[in-house]
Design a protein around this motif. Structure first.
Motif, mmCIF file in Angstrom:
data_model
loop_
_atom_site.group_PDB
_atom_site.id
_atom_site.type_symbol
_atom_site.label_atom_id
_atom_site.label_comp_id
_atom_site.label_asym_id
_atom_site.label_seq_id
_atom_site.Cartn_x
_atom_site.Cartn_y
_atom_site.Cartn_z
ATOM 1 N N ALA A 46 -8.547 -1.262 -1.227
ATOM 2 C CA ALA A 46 -7.185 -1.792 -1.355
ATOM 3 C C ALA A 46 -6.938 -2.994 -0.461
ATOM 4 N N LEU A 99 -3.954 -0.850 -7.316
ATOM 5 C CA LEU A 99 -3.657 0.131 -6.273
ATOM 6 C C LEU A 99 -3.429 1.536 -6.821
ATOM 7 N N ILE A 113 0.840 -1.191 0.000
ATOM 8 C CA ILE A 113 0.000 0.000 0.000
ATOM 9 C C ILE A 113 0.872 1.237 0.000
#
Length: 372
Positions: free
Chosen positions: A128, A160, A9
């Motif tokens: 996500a 993402l 992330i």
């Protein structure tokens, strides 16, 4: 507001930067919060968004009440178990009711509006999670580094990055819709690295109410640094010395100002966003190196093994230098680098002609130079 801490992330949604300063100290504006929470939450916390926990209270039968004081208009959070997600509120002295199960609150008109924006952004960012979980499961399954890298690249580029783009677009919309209040101060730091200098100047217009809030200090400091960095365009590169992978000391002038365009790339093996950008850098190197394009990587690593492993993992076949001093690197000091990835494009005569070219910007600039 949900905080997600995961390498994949981070690679997609952030830059690596130096630590931020704290927001507020004490104050005399009272908060009075009554709320409900899931039965497994035994304690509720008040969080200063940049200092951490400042107060707490026990829950009883899924309910709680907490009172205290802080600076007027400070941004605080109400958190339950784990303290990794919290409801953000503005300490405006108005009573609040909160529901930690739905992460919603009711209070003043401004706090209601802030919470609605948070819910919209959390809905986007929460998408996500399944991709993070997919990557984590792949790690646990014993897949090879090559397989994990391929999966990380696929998840980042296919899923993402689009999530990041939607989140950034909504955040910019929120900021522009609220120039007459302090709500944008809660969000402006999340998008500064996604803005070119002209847009950043627009968003940080000193006439806007939120630009005077302490939470906007980092964004304004970054803009000042960016203005200082932009002044470097058109100047000659500054020489420095660092060790190469061969263990010998090399000067930047061995590569810059020698008749070719050179990208000076500031990065580190521990920097997720740097690793996410590297496939783009590599693709452009492979495309334009036959025409003379060169790259010199200046690493902010601290450990030689990690630095060299990062190069190998990412397929960085170009020149790389490092003094293994992290943020105290001579490269950081010479070029005032406070966040990475960062880069400078140097022309054949050694003049700096590009700054922080990433993604399509790098490819477009090189296409302009080389004609294809």
């Amino acid at each position: 507001m949900i905080i997600m801490k995961n390498t994949i992330i981070t690679a997609a949604l952030a830059l690596c930067s130096m630590p931020l300063m704290a927001q507020t100290g004490g104050g005399d504006t009272a908060y009075d919060i009554k709320g409900t929470c899931p039965a497994d939450i035994a304690k509720v916390y008040i969080i200063d968004l940049m200092k951490g926990v400042k107060d707490s209270t026990e829950t009883k039968n899924g309910a709680f009440e907490i009172k205290g004081t802080d600076k007027k208009d400070a941004f605080l959070g109400i958190a339950g178990k784990g303290k990794s997600s919290y409801i953000v509120f503005i300490n405006d002295g108005k009573p609040l009711s909160a529901d930690l199960a739905t992460m919603t609150l009711k209070g003043s008109e401004l706090n209601n509006k802030l919470n609605a924006y948070d819910r919209q952004l959390d809905a986007i960012n929460s998408e996500a999670r399944k991709y993070v979980e997919q990557f984590n499961e792949a790690q646990k399954s014993g897949k090879s580094e090559a397989e994990l890298k391929a999966l990380a690249d696929e998840l980042t580029n296919k899923y993402l990055n689009p999530i990041m783009e939607r989140s950034t677009a909504l955040t910019k919309q929120i900021v522009r819709e609220n120039t007459d209040n302090i709500i944008p101060a809660a969000f402006i730091n999340n998008i500064v690295y996604d803005c070119e200098l002209p847009e950043l100047k627009e968003l940080l217009n000193p006439e806007y109410a939120y630009t005077k809030h302490p939470m906007a200090a980092h964004a304004k400091a970054y803009m000042a640094e960016l203005e200082k960095k932009m002044a470097i365009i058109g100047t000659q590169f500054k020489d420095l010395e660092m060790k190469g992978t061969d263990g010998k000391t090399h000067k930047l002038s061995e590569y810059c100002g020698k008749g070719n365009y050179v990208l000076i790339d500031f990065w580190a093996s521990w920097c997720g966003p740097c690793r996410a950008e590297m496939p783009n850098v590599k693709a452009n190197y492979e495309k334009y190196h036959p025409k003379g394009f060169e790259i010199v990587g200046l690493s902010f690593d601290n450990k030689e093994d990690a630095w060299k492993k990062g190069m190998a993992d990412l397929g960085m076949t170009w020149t790389n230098l490092s003094d293994l001093q992290g943020w105290n690197s001579i490269a950081a000091k010479t070029y005032n680098i406070r966040s990475i990835p960062s880069s400078l494009l140097v022309d054949p005569q050694g003049k700096i002609v590009g700054l922080d070219l990433r993604g399509e910007q790098l490819g477009n600039k090189l296409k302009e130079i080389y004609g294809f």
